[in-house]
Scaffold this motif. Structure first.
Motif: not given
Length: 98
Positions: A1-6
């Motif tokens: 799963m791709e990391p989420v940019l917050r």
């Protein structure tokens, strides 16, 4: 799963505002008083020249900070517009369950 940019959009806006304040502080430096050195102090001219270099350097730094703050503020606006557009696109697609 791709990391989420917050991204903390409020924090980005606050950072740009702080850069503007720092640039204003740098631009508000005072000139040294003229004619206060004694003729027997040959280093006074060197100090005055050095002070002029510092003022010129702080002016350049202030300009760079203001330019950086403007770029960050613009990127913040673009980011919010992109997020709104993406949300609208996703909401309009009947195949995507939100």
């Amino acid at each position: 799963m791709e990391p989420v940019l917050r991204v903390d959009t409020a924090g980005v806006h606050i950072m740009a505002d702080r850069w503007r304040v720092v640039a204003g502080d740098l631009s508000g430096g005072a000139e040294p008083a003229a004619g206060l050195s004694l003729p027997c102090q040959p280093s006074a001219a060197a100090v005055t020249a050095g002070h002029a270099d510092v003022i010129a350097g702080t002016a350049v730094l202030a300009e760079r900070l203001l330019a950086g703050a403007a770029r960050v503020a613009l990127a913040h606006t673009w980011y919010l517009e992109n997020e709104a557009h993406s949300a609208a696109t996703l909401a309009a697609d009947p195949l995507i369950a939100v």
